[in-house]
Design a protein around this motif. Sequence first.
Motif, short mmCIF file in Angstrom:
data_model
loop_
_atom_site.label_atom_id
_atom_site.label_comp_id
_atom_site.label_asym_id
_atom_site.label_seq_id
_atom_site.Cartn_x
_atom_site.Cartn_y
_atom_site.Cartn_z
N ILE A 174 0.54 -1.48 -0.37
CA ILE A 174 0.15 -0.01 0.12
C ILE A 174 0.79 1.37 -0.25
N ILE A 175 1.67 1.24 0.89
CA ILE A 175 3.17 2.42 0.88
C ILE A 175 3.45 2.94 -0.81
N LEU A 176 3.49 1.97 -1.11
CA LEU A 176 4.47 2.57 -2.29
C LEU A 176 3.76 2.57 -3.61
N CYS A 177 1.84 2.95 -3.71
CA CYS A 177 1.18 3.75 -3.46
C CYS A 177 1.89 4.79 -3.62
N LEU B 82 9.26 10.73 -2.05
CA LEU B 82 9.82 12.08 -1.50
C LEU B 82 8.35 12.64 -0.93
N LEU B 83 7.15 12.48 -1.36
CA LEU B 83 5.92 13.11 -1.01
C LEU B 83 5.85 12.57 0.84
N LEU B 84 5.72 10.49 0.67
CA LEU B 84 5.28 9.80 2.04
C LEU B 84 6.76 10.57 2.78
N ALA B 85 8.00 10.70 2.35
CA ALA B 85 9.13 11.26 2.96
C ALA B 85 8.50 12.35 3.50
N LEU B 86 8.13 13.15 3.03
CA LEU B 86 8.17 14.97 3.84
C LEU B 86 6.87 14.74 4.45
N LEU B 87 5.67 13.72 4.68
CA LEU B 87 4.76 13.45 5.73
C LEU B 87 5.21 12.67 6.81
N VAL B 88 6.18 12.03 6.54
CA VAL B 88 6.30 11.58 7.83
C VAL B 88 7.34 12.61 9.11
N VAL B 89 7.78 13.21 7.80
CA VAL B 89 8.88 14.80 8.30
C VAL B 89 7.94 15.47 8.79
N ALA B 90 7.08 15.90 8.44
CA ALA B 90 5.85 16.83 8.63
C ALA B 90 5.09 16.83 9.62
N ILE B 91 5.05 15.37 10.42
CA ILE B 91 4.37 14.53 11.81
C ILE B 91 4.87 14.99 12.81
N LEU B 92 7.31 14.29 12.09
CA LEU B 92 7.33 13.83 14.16
C LEU B 92 8.59 15.32 13.90
N GLY B 93 8.58 16.01 12.72
CA GLY B 93 9.62 16.95 12.60
C GLY B 93 10.38 16.55 11.94
N ALA B 94 11.58 17.39 12.12
CA ALA B 94 12.85 17.55 10.78
C ALA B 94 13.79 17.01 12.28
N GLY B 95 15.14 16.24 11.53
CA GLY B 95 16.37 15.12 12.63
C GLY B 95 16.50 14.06 11.38
N ILE C 293 15.41 8.34 9.39
CA ILE C 293 15.60 7.43 9.15
C ILE C 293 14.30 6.50 9.47
N ILE C 294 13.26 6.99 10.38
CA ILE C 294 11.77 6.36 10.44
C ILE C 294 11.44 6.95 9.13
N ALA C 295 11.49 8.03 8.26
CA ALA C 295 10.47 7.46 6.96
C ALA C 295 10.94 7.96 6.31
N LEU C 296 12.53 7.19 5.97
CA LEU C 296 13.66 6.81 4.33
C LEU C 296 12.85 4.74 5.15
N THR C 297 12.88 4.46 6.49
CA THR C 297 12.47 2.71 7.06
C THR C 297 11.36 2.76 6.22
N ILE C 298 9.89 3.60 6.66
CA ILE C 298 8.58 2.77 6.30
C ILE C 298 8.16 3.34 4.54
N LEU C 299 9.71 4.13 4.10
CA LEU C 299 9.17 4.44 2.47
C LEU C 299 9.77 2.76 1.30
N TYR C 300 11.34 2.37 1.95
CA TYR C 300 12.58 1.88 1.51
C TYR C 300 11.27 -0.03 1.92
N THR C 301 10.58 -0.19 3.47
CA THR C 301 10.37 -2.07 3.44
C THR C 301 9.46 -2.05 2.60
N PRO C 302 8.74 -1.99 1.52
CA PRO C 302 8.07 -2.78 0.79
C PRO C 302 8.42 -2.82 -0.47
N ASN C 303 9.88 -2.38 -1.17
CA ASN C 303 10.75 -3.15 -1.87
C ASN C 303 11.41 -3.62 -1.91
#
Length: 617
Positions: A110-113, A117-130, A135-145
Motif C-alpha cells: 500500500i505504501i508503494l501507492c 518524496l511526498l511520503l517522506a515529507l509527510l512523515v517528517v512533517a508529522i514527526l519533525g525534522a531531525g 530514518i523512520i521516514a526512509l524505513t517506512i518508504l523502503y520496507t515494501p521494496n
Amino acid sequence: MSRTTRKLLLPGTIIALIVATVLLAPVLPLQDVRGMDIPHRFAPPSTEHWLGQDDFGRDVLARLIWGGRASLFIAVGSALIAAAIGTTLGLLGGYFRGVVELLTVRASEIILCLPPLLLALLVVAILGAGTWPLIIALTILYTPNYARVVYAATQQVRGLDFVTAQRAMGTHPLRILVRTILPNVLPPLLVQMSLVVASAMVIESGLSFLGLGVVPPTPSWGLMIRSARGAMEVAPLLLVWPSLALAGTILTFNLLCDRLQSVLDPRSFTAGGALWLRPRQKQKAKKPVKALETDAPLLEIRDLSIAAHNLELVRRVGLTVRPGETVALVGESGSGKTLTGLAMTGLLADTLRITGGSAVYRSRSGEPIDLTGLDEDGFRALRGEDISMVFQDAAAALNPVLRIGEQVGEAIRAHHHIDDAALKTRVIDLLRHVGIPDPETRASAYPHELSGGQRQRAMIAVAVANNPRLLIADEPTTALDPTIQAQILQLFARLKEETPEMGMIFVTHDLAVVAEIADRVTVMYAGEVVEEGPVAEVFAAPKHPYTQALIASVPEGGSERLVAIPGAVPSPRAMPTGCRFAPRCSYALPNCIDHAPQAAEPTSDRLTRCFRWEDVS
C-alpha cells in the motif's frame, strides 16, 4: 584469492576508507566543524584549510567528513532496518502464501501507492525534522521494496527440490526460511541494499536541502549543497566537494554490492557457504520408540484422487505396501506416479489438493493414520522419521549452500536431540554406510563438489538418517549412467536387507529396474492404476494391454522385436470418456471407448482395469 574475490578489493577498500574516516572523525586532527571565521568566508584551499572555507568561514574538509557521518548513518541505518523488516515480511509471505501473504507483502505494498518524496515529507512533517524522524521516514518508504524483492526470490526458491527435500525431512518451516531460503535470496537482497542506500542518500540530501532533514548546525552533504548553491558564482568549489562525495560514495557502494552479489551467490560460492547461520544446541537424547510387530499393511491407499482446481490428475488410485515389501510404481511420464508419492509426504504443490480417498499409514506404535487428513504439522512429525523420500535429481534436492554433513545432520536434528560429537559420528557413519568414499572429507564438501553418484548416495543418507519405516524413491537412478545406476540399486537392495521391516515405494519407468528390485508392481496410466500384482507374474503374463505394450517396448522385455506404443498419454484436459488407454490400444472395442472399465481380479493377488483382460497374452 579467486578472481571473483579480487574484484572486491577496489570498491571494498574505498568504502572501508570512507567508513573509517567518518567513524574516526572525533579523533582526527580536524578543524572545529562549527568554528566560524567570517572575515575569511569563501577563502580558497590553503595549507590550513585544504578544501577552503564556506560562507561562514568554516573548514570545508571538516564539515565534509562530519557531514558524511550524518548522511551515511541515515542512509545505511534506514536501509538496514528496512531490510530486516522487509526481508521478514517477504520470506513469510512468499513461503506461507495465503492470508500470511495478504497481511505481510500485500499490506506493505500500500505504501508503494504514495510518491516516495511526498511520503517522506509527510512523515517528517508529522514527526519533525531531525536524524531519527528521517530514518523512520526512509524505513517506512523502503520496507515494501525489500518485501517485494524477497517475496519474488522466495517464490522462486521455495519450489526447488532442495526446499521440498527439507520439508520431507520434517524440518521446521522457520528453520527452512533461515537456513535454506534466506541464503539463496541473499544476492538480490544485496542488490536491493545498494539501490536503497543510494536512493536514501539522495532523498536525505534532498530533504536536508529543503531544510526538512538534518537540523543545523549538524553538517550533512545535503546541507552543504544547499548552502553552496547560493554562492555558486563566488565559490563554485563549495558545490563540487559535497557533490563529488555524494556521487562517489553512491557509485562505489553500488559497485561493491554488485561484486558481492557474484561472490555470495550460493551457486558459485565454494569457500564457506552460509556458515554464519549455524546454531548448535546440546539437548537430552530422546528415547527411541520400539517398533510394533504387526501383519497389517504399512500403507494402504484406497481410491486416492488428486486435482488441480477442477482438473483431475490422479483418479481412484489404490496401492498397498506391507512391511519389508518393495512396490514399484511404473508408467510413462505424466501418469501420476510422482504426484502419488508426494501426496504421501504432504509435499503436493499449493495448487494441488487431494479430492478423495484415503491413505492409511500404520505408525511405529501401531496407530493407523490417514495421511489424506493430516495438516502440515501432522506431516512434519512423520517426514524423515516415519516416511522419507529420495528425490530424482539429487543436485537439485540438496541445498547448494550447506555442506553434505550439515544436511544429513539437519535430517537427524529435525527429530532427535543429539549433541554435536554424537551427531558428527552418526553423520560420518551414515555416509560410510551408503558407500561414499572418505566420508570424513566428503562431509565437509558442498553438493557441487561431489559426483552424480555420490550426490545420490548423500541424498539417500539424508532419507534413511532416521531409519524410516516407509521409503519413497522417486526415480533415483534416472539421471545416472548405467554403472552408477547398478551401484545405487545394489545400495537399495542392501538397505532393504539391513532393515527388513522397511517398506519401499520405488517410482520408475524402467522395467529392468522393477525386475531387479521390486516384489510387487503397480502400473499407472493417465492418473489411474491399470494393473498390479507380483513382479514375476505381471511380467510373465500381463493382464492389461498397456502393461503388455510397456514390456514389448523395452529390450529387457524378451520380445523378438521392439514395438513402440502408438500415440501419446492424453492431456488431463482431454481425457477419454471410457478407458483412458483405448485410443492407443489394439484390443479396444466400442464398449472400451464409451465406458470406463472397473477393476477386475484375475487371481487373488492380481488386479487389472480392462474389459478384455482374458484376451491379453
